[in-house]
Design a protein around this motif. Sequence first.
Motif, PDB file in Angstrom:
ATOM      1  N   HIS A   1      67.368 -30.343  32.566  1.00 26.25           N
ATOM      2  CA  HIS A   1      66.868 -31.641  32.306  1.00 26.25           C
ATOM      3  C   HIS A   1      65.074 -31.308  32.654  1.00 26.25           C
ATOM      4  O   HIS A   1      64.408 -31.737  32.038  1.00 26.25           O
ATOM      5  CB  HIS A   1      67.030 -32.671  33.736  1.00 26.25           C
ATOM      6  N   LEU A   2      64.789 -30.526  33.416  1.00 23.59           N
ATOM      7  CA  LEU A   2      63.662 -30.032  33.995  1.00 23.59           C
ATOM      8  C   LEU A   2      62.878 -29.097  32.805  1.00 23.59           C
ATOM      9  O   LEU A   2      61.893 -29.442  32.363  1.00 23.59           O
ATOM     10  CB  LEU A   2      63.419 -29.224  35.467  1.00 23.59           C
ATOM     11  N   VAL A   3      63.670 -28.343  32.294  1.00 24.64           N
ATOM     12  CA  VAL A   3      63.232 -27.434  31.229  1.00 24.64           C
ATOM     13  C   VAL A   3      62.941 -28.329  29.982  1.00 24.64           C
ATOM     14  O   VAL A   3      62.084 -28.130  29.282  1.00 24.64           O
ATOM     15  CB  VAL A   3      64.399 -26.442  30.974  1.00 24.64           C
ATOM     16  N   GLU A   4      63.692 -29.213  29.649  1.00 19.89           N
ATOM     17  CA  GLU A   4      63.746 -30.276  28.528  1.00 19.89           C
ATOM     18  C   GLU A   4      61.993 -31.068  28.682  1.00 19.89           C
ATOM     19  O   GLU A   4      61.751 -31.321  27.792  1.00 19.89           O
ATOM     20  CB  GLU A   4      64.705 -31.289  28.639  1.00 19.89           C
ATOM     21  N   LEU A   5      61.979 -31.038  29.983  1.00 19.54           N
ATOM     22  CA  LEU A   5      60.761 -31.965  30.021  1.00 19.54           C
ATOM     23  C   LEU A   5      59.509 -31.053  30.213  1.00 19.54           C
ATOM     24  O   LEU A   5      58.168 -31.325  30.419  1.00 19.54           O
ATOM     25  CB  LEU A   5      60.736 -32.433  31.506  1.00 19.54           C
ATOM     26  N   GLY A   6      59.677 -29.707  29.862  1.00 19.29           N
ATOM     27  CA  GLY A   6      58.594 -28.868  29.829  1.00 19.29           C
ATOM     28  C   GLY A   6      58.321 -28.022  31.030  1.00 19.29           C
ATOM     29  O   GLY A   6      57.464 -26.996  31.146  1.00 19.29           O
ATOM     30  N   HIS A   7      59.078 -28.135  32.342  1.00 17.89           N
ATOM     31  CA  HIS A   7      58.904 -27.298  33.184  1.00 17.89           C
ATOM     32  C   HIS A   7      59.201 -26.068  32.927  1.00 17.89           C
ATOM     33  O   HIS A   7      60.353 -25.622  32.625  1.00 17.89           O
ATOM     34  CB  HIS A   7      59.356 -28.106  34.415  1.00 17.89           C
ATOM     35  N   ARG A   8      58.257 -25.049  33.583  1.00 16.60           N
ATOM     36  CA  ARG A   8      58.817 -23.583  33.512  1.00 16.60           C
ATOM     37  C   ARG A   8      58.521 -22.742  35.011  1.00 16.60           C
ATOM     38  O   ARG A   8      59.277 -21.956  35.263  1.00 16.60           O
ATOM     39  CB  ARG A   8      57.926 -22.849  32.367  1.00 16.60           C
ATOM     40  N   ARG A   9      57.682 -23.649  35.677  1.00 16.32           N
ATOM     41  CA  ARG A   9      57.441 -22.892  37.029  1.00 16.32           C
ATOM     42  C   ARG A   9      57.987 -24.055  38.182  1.00 16.32           C
ATOM     43  O   ARG A   9      57.240 -24.850  38.366  1.00 16.32           O
ATOM     44  CB  ARG A   9      55.810 -22.795  37.345  1.00 16.32           C
ATOM     45  N   VAL A  10      59.196 -23.445  38.472  1.00 15.16           N
ATOM     46  CA  VAL A  10      59.908 -24.359  39.293  1.00 15.16           C
ATOM     47  C   VAL A  10      60.185 -23.624  40.766  1.00 15.16           C
ATOM     48  O   VAL A  10      60.744 -22.610  40.618  1.00 15.16           O
ATOM     49  CB  VAL A  10      61.082 -24.765  38.448  1.00 15.16           C
ATOM     50  N   GLY A  11      59.954 -24.476  41.822  1.00 14.86           N
ATOM     51  CA  GLY A  11      60.312 -23.931  42.908  1.00 14.86           C
ATOM     52  C   GLY A  11      61.522 -24.269  43.458  1.00 14.86           C
ATOM     53  O   GLY A  11      62.086 -25.572  43.147  1.00 14.86           O
ATOM     54  N   VAL A  12      62.296 -23.564  44.319  1.00 11.56           N
ATOM     55  CA  VAL A  12      63.715 -23.807  44.990  1.00 11.56           C
ATOM     56  C   VAL A  12      63.356 -23.928  46.339  1.00 11.56           C
ATOM     57  O   VAL A  12      63.102 -22.907  46.805  1.00 11.56           O
ATOM     58  CB  VAL A  12      64.581 -22.706  44.264  1.00 11.56           C
ATOM     59  N   LEU A  13      63.915 -25.123  46.863  1.00  8.92           N
ATOM     60  CA  LEU A  13      64.069 -25.081  48.460  1.00  8.92           C
ATOM     61  C   LEU A  13      65.501 -25.031  48.580  1.00  8.92           C
ATOM     62  O   LEU A  13      66.274 -25.854  48.695  1.00  8.92           O
ATOM     63  CB  LEU A  13      63.594 -26.610  48.827  1.00  8.92           C
ATOM     64  N   GLY A  14      65.847 -23.699  49.128  1.00 10.98           N
ATOM     65  CA  GLY A  14      67.180 -23.435  49.114  1.00 10.98           C
ATOM     66  C   GLY A  14      67.681 -23.731  50.695  1.00 10.98           C
ATOM     67  O   GLY A  14      66.831 -23.684  51.778  1.00 10.98           O
ATOM     68  N   GLY A  15      69.001 -23.797  50.793  1.00 10.16           N
ATOM     69  CA  GLY A  15      69.746 -23.745  51.916  1.00 10.16           C
ATOM     70  C   GLY A  15      69.912 -22.497  52.455  1.00 10.16           C
ATOM     71  O   GLY A  15      69.710 -21.537  52.071  1.00 10.16           O
ATOM     72  N   PRO A  16      71.162 -22.334  53.258  1.00  9.47           N
ATOM     73  CA  PRO A  16      71.407 -21.127  53.872  1.00  9.47           C
ATOM     74  C   PRO A  16      71.871 -20.191  52.668  1.00  9.47           C
ATOM     75  O   PRO A  16      72.791 -20.361  52.065  1.00  9.47           O
ATOM     76  CB  PRO A  16      72.790 -21.437  54.782  1.00  9.47           C
ATOM     77  N   PRO A  17      71.347 -19.006  52.631  1.00  6.65           N
ATOM     78  CA  PRO A  17      71.519 -18.211  51.492  1.00  6.65           C
ATOM     79  C   PRO A  17      72.856 -17.642  51.393  1.00  6.65           C
ATOM     80  O   PRO A  17      73.411 -17.393  50.136  1.00  6.65           O
ATOM     81  CB  PRO A  17      70.642 -16.927  51.588  1.00  6.65           C
TER      82      PRO A  17
END
Length: 333
Positions: free
Chosen positions: A166-182
């Motif tokens: 969905h984000l890629v379709e909107l043109g986003h390429r630089r996306v940050g990930v706020l992750g949980g416990p790895p």
Amino acid sequence: MASQTGLSIATISRVLNGRANVAPDTRERVLQAMGGLGRRAPRRRGGGLQKADNGVYVRCPYVLSDYFGIIVSAITEALDRHGMHAIVDAGESAWRRTGVLPTLSAGWPQVTGAILILPVEGADELERLRDRGFPFVVVDPRTAPPRNIAAVSAANFAGARRLMAHLVELGHRRVGVLGGPPEWTAMSDRMAGYTAPLVGVGVYPAPELLRSVKDPTIEAGRAVAAELLDLPRRPTALVAFNDKMAAGALQAAAERGLRVPGELSVAGFDDIDVSRATLPALTTVRQPLEEMGRMAVSLLGRMLTGHELDALHVELATELVVRGSTGPAPAGS
């Protein structure tokens, strides 16, 4: 069994009670004699449940908030419909009771089975409980469950992939990930799902755009989002491990005067109440939390009535819910 194994009754007792002071090969001999290493999940023989034997131990080592509370409520309601009742052990006290699993099969006569939500115990401890023939189901497993332990989870990979697409379709390429416990399976599955659509357009996530936290709260989301938004070249979108972290990301964006979604898109995971209470409302991935609880009860009920389980690892579909927090990537990004 003593005659079958050549071991003393005391030694066999230590194995069946999960004691640590037993050599691995000795434990293996006892379990082989029990027939406990087969491919099928444990089940109770015979038809129906006895009235005095219909309690189900439901353990959730977390506060019953708007995520875990939904799952536990669905479990208790489904158990009631099946003529069983829940013995709920939740919160910090449940977290501290790390030695409870070995006692279930022998010391809790009123308990006929268990449902363990995001259990803190490792695969070895879960396998020992299974090998003693005690029926249980894991919900939302913390790590990948052994092949012959019944488990119910959501389709984390598919949900994360659809969100990132969905984000890629909107043109986003630089996306940050706020992750949980790895170390959680859910996190590794979601990370793989996030990566796939980006790689599909020739982008590999930059390590500087990945953050992870041990406790995925609103405050943790705000803190790690702030780190990413303060980078010299900030991301155009943030995807969070859950809706609470995404709500924290919205706070961090507001503190920096960033318009959402005009200058920054933010998305969560779970679709709990907070996703509809933020401004703008969150784009998120809906997890079937109630159905996860109901499915766990269904699997346990089948085990208790002697039915074979052809599918031990059940993965329930997730759904992308698009709301106002995501939009086209800013021009020139």
